[in-house]
Scaffold this active site. Structure first.
Site, mmCIF file in Angstrom:
data_model
loop_
_atom_site.group_PDB
_atom_site.id
_atom_site.type_symbol
_atom_site.label_atom_id
_atom_site.label_comp_id
_atom_site.label_asym_id
_atom_site.label_seq_id
_atom_site.Cartn_x
_atom_site.Cartn_y
_atom_site.Cartn_z
ATOM 1 N N LYS A 206 -25.673 -19.639 41.576
ATOM 2 C CA LYS A 206 -26.479 -19.298 40.398
ATOM 3 C C LYS A 206 -26.899 -17.824 40.514
ATOM 4 O O LYS A 206 -26.096 -16.943 40.270
ATOM 5 C CB LYS A 206 -27.694 -20.230 40.285
ATOM 6 C CG LYS A 206 -27.435 -21.692 40.680
ATOM 7 C CD LYS A 206 -26.604 -22.464 39.684
ATOM 8 C CE LYS A 206 -26.214 -23.871 40.131
ATOM 9 N NZ LYS A 206 -27.148 -24.738 40.779
ATOM 10 N N ASP B 102 -37.018 -24.458 46.126
ATOM 11 C CA ASP B 102 -35.648 -24.426 45.628
ATOM 12 C C ASP B 102 -35.508 -23.060 44.947
ATOM 13 O O ASP B 102 -35.980 -22.861 43.834
ATOM 14 C CB ASP B 102 -35.407 -25.571 44.648
ATOM 15 C CG ASP B 102 -33.958 -25.633 44.179
ATOM 16 O OD1 ASP B 102 -33.291 -24.576 44.179
ATOM 17 O OD2 ASP B 102 -33.494 -26.725 43.800
ATOM 18 N N PHE C 8 -34.443 -32.472 40.416
ATOM 19 C CA PHE C 8 -33.098 -31.979 40.125
ATOM 20 C C PHE C 8 -32.133 -32.998 40.722
ATOM 21 O O PHE C 8 -32.406 -33.586 41.769
ATOM 22 C CB PHE C 8 -32.844 -30.575 40.682
ATOM 23 C CG PHE C 8 -31.464 -30.108 40.324
ATOM 24 C CD1 PHE C 8 -31.161 -29.766 39.017
ATOM 25 C CD2 PHE C 8 -30.444 -30.093 41.262
ATOM 26 C CE1 PHE C 8 -29.871 -29.410 38.652
ATOM 27 C CE2 PHE C 8 -29.146 -29.737 40.905
ATOM 28 C CZ PHE C 8 -28.865 -29.388 39.589
ATOM 29 N N THR C 9 -30.986 -33.197 40.055
ATOM 30 C CA THR C 9 -30.073 -34.294 40.405
ATOM 31 C C THR C 9 -29.719 -34.349 41.896
ATOM 32 O O THR C 9 -30.032 -35.331 42.573
ATOM 33 C CB THR C 9 -28.787 -34.160 39.576
ATOM 34 O OG1 THR C 9 -28.266 -32.843 39.760
ATOM 35 C CG2 THR C 9 -29.071 -34.363 38.086
ATOM 36 N N TYR D 199 -13.852 -16.869 63.201
ATOM 37 C CA TYR D 199 -14.539 -18.167 63.188
ATOM 38 C C TYR D 199 -16.013 -17.984 63.552
ATOM 39 O O TYR D 199 -16.884 -18.574 62.934
ATOM 40 C CB TYR D 199 -13.875 -19.134 64.180
ATOM 41 C CG TYR D 199 -14.435 -20.538 64.056
ATOM 42 C CD1 TYR D 199 -13.841 -21.463 63.205
ATOM 43 C CD2 TYR D 199 -15.585 -20.922 64.757
ATOM 44 C CE1 TYR D 199 -14.359 -22.741 63.050
ATOM 45 C CE2 TYR D 199 -16.113 -22.198 64.606
ATOM 46 C CZ TYR D 199 -15.495 -23.100 63.756
ATOM 47 O OH TYR D 199 -16.027 -24.352 63.605
ATOM 48 N N ARG E 230 -28.155 -33.468 29.543
ATOM 49 C CA ARG E 230 -29.277 -33.539 30.473
ATOM 50 C C ARG E 230 -30.271 -34.521 29.869
ATOM 51 O O ARG E 230 -31.217 -34.135 29.178
ATOM 52 C CB ARG E 230 -29.916 -32.154 30.692
ATOM 53 C CG ARG E 230 -29.157 -31.275 31.692
ATOM 54 C CD ARG E 230 -29.077 -31.933 33.032
ATOM 55 N NE ARG E 230 -28.419 -31.168 34.076
ATOM 56 C CZ ARG E 230 -27.617 -31.722 34.996
ATOM 57 N NH1 ARG E 230 -27.316 -32.986 34.958
ATOM 58 N NH2 ARG E 230 -27.110 -31.006 35.964
ATOM 59 N N PHE F 194 -23.496 -38.799 35.935
ATOM 60 C CA PHE F 194 -23.151 -37.902 34.827
ATOM 61 C C PHE F 194 -21.861 -37.127 35.075
ATOM 62 O O PHE F 194 -21.182 -36.745 34.136
ATOM 63 C CB PHE F 194 -24.306 -36.924 34.547
ATOM 64 C CG PHE F 194 -24.691 -36.081 35.721
ATOM 65 C CD1 PHE F 194 -25.581 -36.549 36.676
ATOM 66 C CD2 PHE F 194 -24.161 -34.806 35.889
ATOM 67 C CE1 PHE F 194 -25.927 -35.775 37.772
ATOM 68 C CE2 PHE F 194 -24.506 -34.023 36.976
ATOM 69 C CZ PHE F 194 -25.388 -34.514 37.925
HETATM 70 C C1 LIG Z 1 -27.232 -26.181 41.288
HETATM 71 C C2 LIG Z 1 -28.527 -26.553 41.835
HETATM 72 C C3 LIG Z 1 -28.664 -27.124 43.106
HETATM 73 C C4 LIG Z 1 -27.463 -27.546 43.942
HETATM 74 O O1 LIG Z 1 -26.654 -26.490 44.274
HETATM 75 P P1 LIG Z 1 -25.056 -26.572 44.357
HETATM 76 O O2 LIG Z 1 -24.667 -25.195 44.750
HETATM 77 O O3 LIG Z 1 -24.549 -26.990 43.029
HETATM 78 O O4 LIG Z 1 -24.718 -27.587 45.406
HETATM 79 C C5 LIG Z 1 -29.941 -27.364 43.564
HETATM 80 N N1 LIG Z 1 -31.030 -27.086 42.822
HETATM 81 C C6 LIG Z 1 -30.945 -26.561 41.590
HETATM 82 C C7 LIG Z 1 -32.173 -26.284 40.812
HETATM 83 C C8 LIG Z 1 -29.697 -26.283 41.052
HETATM 84 O O5 LIG Z 1 -29.600 -25.789 39.811
#
Ligand SMILES: *Cc1c(COP(=O)(O)O)cnc(C)c1O
Length: 469
Positions: free
Chosen positions: A269, A226, A135-136, A83, A393, A460
């Site tokens: 990613k 980001d 970004f969303t 933990y 998108r 979406f």
């Molecule tokens: C995917 C993404 C996020 C959010 O990350 P998650 O791992 O899906 O929560 C933030 N910024 C960008 C540019 C992304 O592509």
């Protein structure tokens, strides 16, 4: 018809191939057209609501869909599931420090967990957050923390035909105008993203981050990154920015990050894993706040919602992701698909970005008004034709303005064909291109969709549609 260049021609070698070979395979099945029709109706014409088993080639997202290496699988076997104080956390922390250069690391379950912490700590209600396009999840967390998102990306980013090599850049004039209008004290931080997802995976130049840094210094504003696809951004700097052609990806990445005060990351990613994320920062006091908050929302500060084995796979994946031959093959595959479509005169966003090829649904369906969801329609058509799953998108993803409740009308109305890392072969790319061609050839028949269910947040993901006849 022009024949696309092979990767070898582009990179000055005779040819190229992925720097790995396949050791384990996952069989995929192909449905009949009738079965796909049923699946699409059940999914409300939303590709997010399809079952993965009903999909032939899954280009919904590059998020968490990466194939692990044998090294990473071996790492999973040495997961330390304590933990507190897991050895895998210390490994991960050391790798992030070394590769990204930040002092303090807070692990999170994925990127949005890190965005949540960052926004809670950095935003006072009513403050502005300038960013290079939204970004969303990023914008929603900024808004939920009381912030006001303000787009300061260059105009070229909104033009799918502009060939600007760094369409992700911030417009210093726009950023400065906002600072002059609202005052530096009313800006929470500047939110800079590497390879801007919503603009088509378009990169930010080193020159631009340096200039943004200088402006931020002048006004004592923090600059956060980001870093989700920052390795891919580094590739474009190496390829396009004078002076970087001989610089390794790892060094470019480090330099870029050095101009920022911290970063949030979706490990799903660039990091070549299936889950995980982190928030990193240099400021000691802010770090202590983040480290305290993570306990409430994610988990203890030495796991933050990840299993020990996940952290180990991530630590190894980070190192693999910054190998030059890996990233060349990664972006090479995206380009292979994009060049093929382009050679058939199918409208796509150019230059071709880092993680995906974006189809320009506005130009493909000029007969459809944006209210009839052209990109959503095109994604549905693609699936119907050949079981290829893509993502909208456009107006659906853009959502509603929180103040007025009106639909936002983004200039870009796109379908994203997103390539998972190390998953598909060139033959899959050929099949995908042919599927897009088939939908394109049928373009005049498209009538559009109407939304019959609209969730309140990030619509979406779960919205449902019906065809207009
Ligand atoms: C995917 C993404 C996020 C959010 O990350 P998650 O791992 O899906 O929560 C933030 N910024 C960008 C540019 C992304 O592509």
């Amino acid at each position: 018809m022009t024949v696309p260049k092979t990767m070898g021609q582009q990179f000055g070698r005779r040819s190229w191939a992925e720097p790995w070979k396949i050791k384990m395979v996952e069989p995929i099945r192909v449905l009949t057209r009738e079965q796909r029709e049923t699946a699409l109706v059940e999914a409300g014409y939303n590709t997010f609501l399809l079952r993965s088993e009903d999909v032939h080639i899954d280009l919904l997202t590059d998020s968490g869909t990466n194939a692990l290496s044998d090294r990473q699988w071996a790492g999973i076997m040495i997961g330390d599931e304590a933990y507190a104080g897991s050895k895998n956390f210390y490994h991960l922390e050391a790798v992030i420090r070394e590769v990204y250069g930040y002092k303090h690391i807070v692990p999170t379950h994925q990127g949005r967990g890190a965005e949540h912490l960052a926004c809670k700590i950095l935003i006072q209600p009513g403050q502005y957050v300038p960013g290079n396009m939204y970004f969303t999840t990023t914008r929603l967390h900024q808004e939920l923390a009381g912030g006001i998102f303000h787009d300061v990306i260059i105009d070229e980013a909104h033009d799918p035909q502009s060939l600007d090599p760094f369409k992700g850049n911030m417009d210093l004039g726009k950023l400065n105008a906002l600072i002059q209008r609202v005052g530096a004290e009313n800006i929470a931080f500047v939110s800079l993203a590497g390879t801007v997802n919503m603009a088509g995976g378009q990169p930010v130049s080193m020159d631009n981050v340096k200039a943004v840094r200088a402006l931020c210094n002048q006004h004592r504003i923090r600059l956060f990154l980001d870093a989700t696809r920052m390795v891919e951004n580094a590739f474009f700097i190496q390829e396009r920015e004078p002076g970087y052609q001989e610089t390794p990806i790892a060094r470019i990445l480090q330099e870029f990050c050095s101009y920022t005060d911290g970063a949030w990351m979706s490990g799903k990613k660039d990091h070549l894993v299936n889950i995980g994320g982190w928030f990193a920062l240099n400021d000691e006091a802010l770090y202590h706040e983040a480290r305290n908050l993570v306990v409430i929302y994610e988990g203890l500060h030495t796991y933050g919602g990840m299993a020990g084995r996940d952290m180990e796979a991530m630590a190894i994946g980070i190192r693999e992701s910054i190998e030059d031959d890996y990233i060349h093959a990664r972006i090479g595959q995206v380009r292979y698909l994009g060049d093929l479509l382009d050679s058939w005169q199918i409208p796509i966003v150019k230059p071709i970005g880092g993680h995906a090829v974006f189809l320009d649904a506005r130009r493909i369906y000029p007969q459809l008004p944006q209210e009839h969801f052209p990109a959503q329609m095109l994604a549905a058509e693609l699936y119907l034709d050949s079981g290829v799953r893509a993502m909208e998108r456009g107006i659906v993803s853009a959502g509603r303005d929180p103040a007025s409740g009106e639909n936002r009308h983004p200039e870009l109305e796109l379908v994203r064909l997103t390539l998972p890392r190390r998953v598909y072969t060139q033959a899959h790319m050929d099949m995908t291109a042919e599927a897009v061609k088939a939908a394109f050839d049928n373009r005049e028949k498209a009538r559009g969709l109407r939304m019959v269910y609209e969730p309140k947040y990030l619509r979406f993901f779960q919205a449902r549609f019906e065809p207009i006849f």
